[in-house]
Structure formats: C-alpha cells, structure tokens
Scaffold this motif. Structure first.
Motif, PDB file in Angstrom:
ATOM      1  N   ALA A  54       0.834  -1.211   0.000  1.00 30.47           N
ATOM      2  CA  ALA A  54       0.000   0.000   0.000  1.00 30.47           C
ATOM      3  C   ALA A  54       0.866   1.257   0.000  1.00 30.47           C
ATOM      4  O   ALA A  54       1.834   1.361   0.749  1.00 30.47           O
ATOM      5  CB  ALA A  54      -0.906  -0.003   1.221  1.00 30.47           C
ATOM      6  N   TYR A  55       0.484   2.197  -0.852  1.00 33.69           N
ATOM      7  CA  TYR A  55       1.154   3.486  -0.973  1.00 33.69           C
ATOM      8  C   TYR A  55       0.109   4.596  -0.948  1.00 33.69           C
ATOM      9  O   TYR A  55      -1.073   4.356  -1.214  1.00 33.69           O
ATOM     10  CB  TYR A  55       1.901   3.588  -2.314  1.00 33.69           C
ATOM     11  CG  TYR A  55       3.248   2.926  -2.326  1.00 33.69           C
ATOM     12  CD1 TYR A  55       4.417   3.679  -2.350  1.00 33.69           C
ATOM     13  CD2 TYR A  55       3.365   1.540  -2.310  1.00 33.69           C
ATOM     14  CE1 TYR A  55       5.659   3.067  -2.360  1.00 33.69           C
ATOM     15  CE2 TYR A  55       4.607   0.930  -2.317  1.00 33.69           C
ATOM     16  CZ  TYR A  55       5.745   1.702  -2.338  1.00 33.69           C
ATOM     17  OH  TYR A  55       6.974   1.097  -2.333  1.00 33.69           O
ATOM     18  N   VAL A  56       0.562   5.811  -0.659  1.00 35.35           N
ATOM     19  CA  VAL A  56      -0.240   7.009  -0.867  1.00 35.35           C
ATOM     20  C   VAL A  56       0.515   7.891  -1.854  1.00 35.35           C
ATOM     21  O   VAL A  56       1.740   7.955  -1.831  1.00 35.35           O
ATOM     22  CB  VAL A  56      -0.531   7.782   0.440  1.00 35.35           C
ATOM     23  CG1 VAL A  56      -1.479   7.007   1.343  1.00 35.35           C
ATOM     24  CG2 VAL A  56       0.741   8.132   1.192  1.00 35.35           C
ATOM     25  N   ASN A  57      -0.213   8.515  -2.744  1.00 31.16           N
ATOM     26  CA  ASN A  57       0.330   9.516  -3.667  1.00 31.16           C
ATOM     27  C   ASN A  57      -0.428  10.802  -3.414  1.00 31.16           C
ATOM     28  O   ASN A  57      -1.645  10.775  -3.180  1.00 31.16           O
ATOM     29  CB  ASN A  57       0.127   9.117  -5.123  1.00 31.16           C
ATOM     30  CG  ASN A  57       1.076   8.050  -5.616  1.00 31.16           C
ATOM     31  OD1 ASN A  57       0.838   7.440  -6.636  1.00 31.16           O
ATOM     32  ND2 ASN A  57       2.170   7.812  -4.922  1.00 31.16           N
ATOM     33  N   ALA A  58       0.282  11.914  -3.465  1.00 24.42           N
ATOM     34  CA  ALA A  58      -0.349  13.217  -3.291  1.00 24.42           C
ATOM     35  C   ALA A  58       0.067  14.126  -4.431  1.00 24.42           C
ATOM     36  O   ALA A  58       1.246  14.221  -4.751  1.00 24.42           O
ATOM     37  CB  ALA A  58       0.052  13.830  -1.952  1.00 24.42           C
ATOM     38  N   VAL A  59      -0.907  14.769  -5.035  1.00 26.39           N
ATOM     39  CA  VAL A  59      -0.646  15.770  -6.055  1.00 26.39           C
ATOM     40  C   VAL A  59      -0.843  17.120  -5.372  1.00 26.39           C
ATOM     41  O   VAL A  59      -1.970  17.515  -5.082  1.00 26.39           O
ATOM     42  CB  VAL A  59      -1.590  15.616  -7.261  1.00 26.39           C
ATOM     43  CG1 VAL A  59      -1.336  16.698  -8.299  1.00 26.39           C
ATOM     44  CG2 VAL A  59      -1.452  14.229  -7.885  1.00 26.39           C
ATOM     45  N   PRO A  60       0.262  17.821  -5.064  1.00 23.25           N
ATOM     46  CA  PRO A  60       0.113  19.110  -4.399  1.00 23.25           C
ATOM     47  C   PRO A  60      -0.401  20.171  -5.371  1.00 23.25           C
ATOM     48  O   PRO A  60      -0.015  20.183  -6.543  1.00 23.25           O
ATOM     49  CB  PRO A  60       1.526  19.439  -3.916  1.00 23.25           C
ATOM     50  CG  PRO A  60       2.444  18.569  -4.679  1.00 23.25           C
ATOM     51  CD  PRO A  60       1.652  17.432  -5.232  1.00 23.25           C
ATOM     52  N   VAL A  61      -1.288  21.019  -4.875  1.00 20.32           N
ATOM     53  CA  VAL A  61      -1.812  22.117  -5.690  1.00 20.32           C
ATOM     54  C   VAL A  61      -1.740  23.419  -4.899  1.00 20.32           C
ATOM     55  O   VAL A  61      -1.808  23.412  -3.668  1.00 20.32           O
ATOM     56  CB  VAL A  61      -3.264  21.863  -6.158  1.00 20.32           C
ATOM     57  CG1 VAL A  61      -3.344  20.653  -7.071  1.00 20.32           C
ATOM     58  CG2 VAL A  61      -4.216  21.722  -5.008  1.00 20.32           C
ATOM     59  N   GLN A  62      -1.575  24.521  -5.620  1.00 20.71           N
ATOM     60  CA  GLN A  62      -1.666  25.854  -5.037  1.00 20.71           C
ATOM     61  C   GLN A  62      -3.019  26.421  -5.427  1.00 20.71           C
ATOM     62  O   GLN A  62      -3.452  26.296  -6.578  1.00 20.71           O
ATOM     63  CB  GLN A  62      -0.576  26.779  -5.575  1.00 20.71           C
ATOM     64  CG  GLN A  62       0.776  26.530  -4.985  1.00 20.71           C
ATOM     65  CD  GLN A  62       1.804  27.518  -5.535  1.00 20.71           C
ATOM     66  OE1 GLN A  62       1.729  27.968  -6.674  1.00 20.71           O
ATOM     67  NE2 GLN A  62       2.783  27.844  -4.708  1.00 20.71           N
TER      68      GLN A  62
END
Length: 179
Positions: free
Chosen positions: A28-36
């Motif tokens: 299991a992994y988490v991915n995050a797409v950071p946004v401004q």
C-alpha cells in the motif's frame, strides 16, 4: 513471550524482508498531487518534484510513498508531504480520505498504465492543497509549480516515471482543469 507486529518500531522491516514481501504481496502506498490555490480558492498550479532518478537522469515525480504497518492513511499522507515538501508546506489534507484515483502498479510492463519493477503496489491518490512554503527535502532537487497547461506538455509528462503522468492527468480532470 510472543512478539506481535505492534512490538516493533517504525523500521520493523529490514531491507531484505521488504524486498521479499514486495515479490509476494501488493504493498500500500499514498500519492499526493500538491496544488496551489488562487485567491478564489480554485486550484491554479500543480506541484511536481524534480529528482535524480535511479539511472542518473533527471525526472519528475509526485509526492508519495509506502504506508507503514499500523500507520493511518492521514498520518502517511502527512509524513510523505513533510518528507517531500518540507515541514512548512502546510498541506490541507482532505476531510474524507476517499482517494480521487487508485493507481495499481505492476512489476510487469503492459499489465496496466502503471509500472514499478520492484513490486505490485496499490497507491491511493489524493489532491492536497498546500498553503505554506515548500522546501523539498530528501532526494528531491526542487518542487516546480506548473500551470495545468505546463503540466500537460508532452515534455513534462515524459519526465514522469512509472505511469505517474496518468495520476497527474486524473488529478487535473478531477479538478476540472483539463482543456
């Protein structure tokens, strides 16, 4: 006395143990797409990390990593955002931890759009607004804030490895930012 998995510290898996597990179990992994966010509160830019890849070339990645044993998803997301973006990034984690996308990485190319030669991995993908100052750490060289059009350029997408360009496209679609 019998020890349970909870008796071990955070690093309870040795490198050879995790390598063996990666060959036998989905991880299991988490991915995050950071946004401004802009002044109106709408997402305006997407953050992509620039790293030196295993083969020595430069490439881009999204924020993410493995979920540790007995680690809640919220804590895993926070840990990876801090590790990749720095302690002052001030990520706004979603109230609900329902991912916007699930990426299933396989160790064989062609099985899906996602490829990880080390393992079969399942990544829960989140969009994470960032309010603070990002100072990439660990092995990240920089964090570049791109407009949706810049993120969708062929050159930019080609710099993403293992199929992560599909996560970026899915994030932009979810945000209603695809042209």
């Amino acid at each position: 006395m019998t020890r349970t998995a909870l008796d071990y510290d955070d690093n309870w898996l040795e490198p050879d143990e995790i390598a063996q597990l990666r060959r036998r179990l989905p991880i299991a992994y988490v991915n995050a797409v950071p946004v401004q966010l802009g002044d109106s509160g709408a997402p305006e830019r997407v953050g992509l990390l620039l790293r030196t890849m295993a083969d020595g070339t430069l490439g881009r990645e999204i924020v993410g990593g493995r979920v540790r044993f007995h680690e809640p998803l919220r804590r895993a997301l926070t840990r990876h955002c801090e590790k990749d973006l720095g302690p002052l990034a001030l990520p706004l984690l979603p109230p609900s931890l329902t991912p916007f996308h699930v990426a299933e990485y396989f160790p064989t190319e062609g099985e899906s759009k996602f490829f990880d030669p080390r393992q079969h991995a399942i990544a829960l993908c989140y969009i994470v607004p960032v309010q603070g100052e990002c100072t990439p750490r660990q092995d990240a060289l920089s964090l570049d804030w791109l407009t949706p059009a810049e993120a969708l350029r062929r050159e930019t997408l080609s710099e993403l490895s293992h199929g992560q360009q599909h996560v970026v496209k899915a994030a932009l679609a979810h945000l209603g930012l695809l042209p």
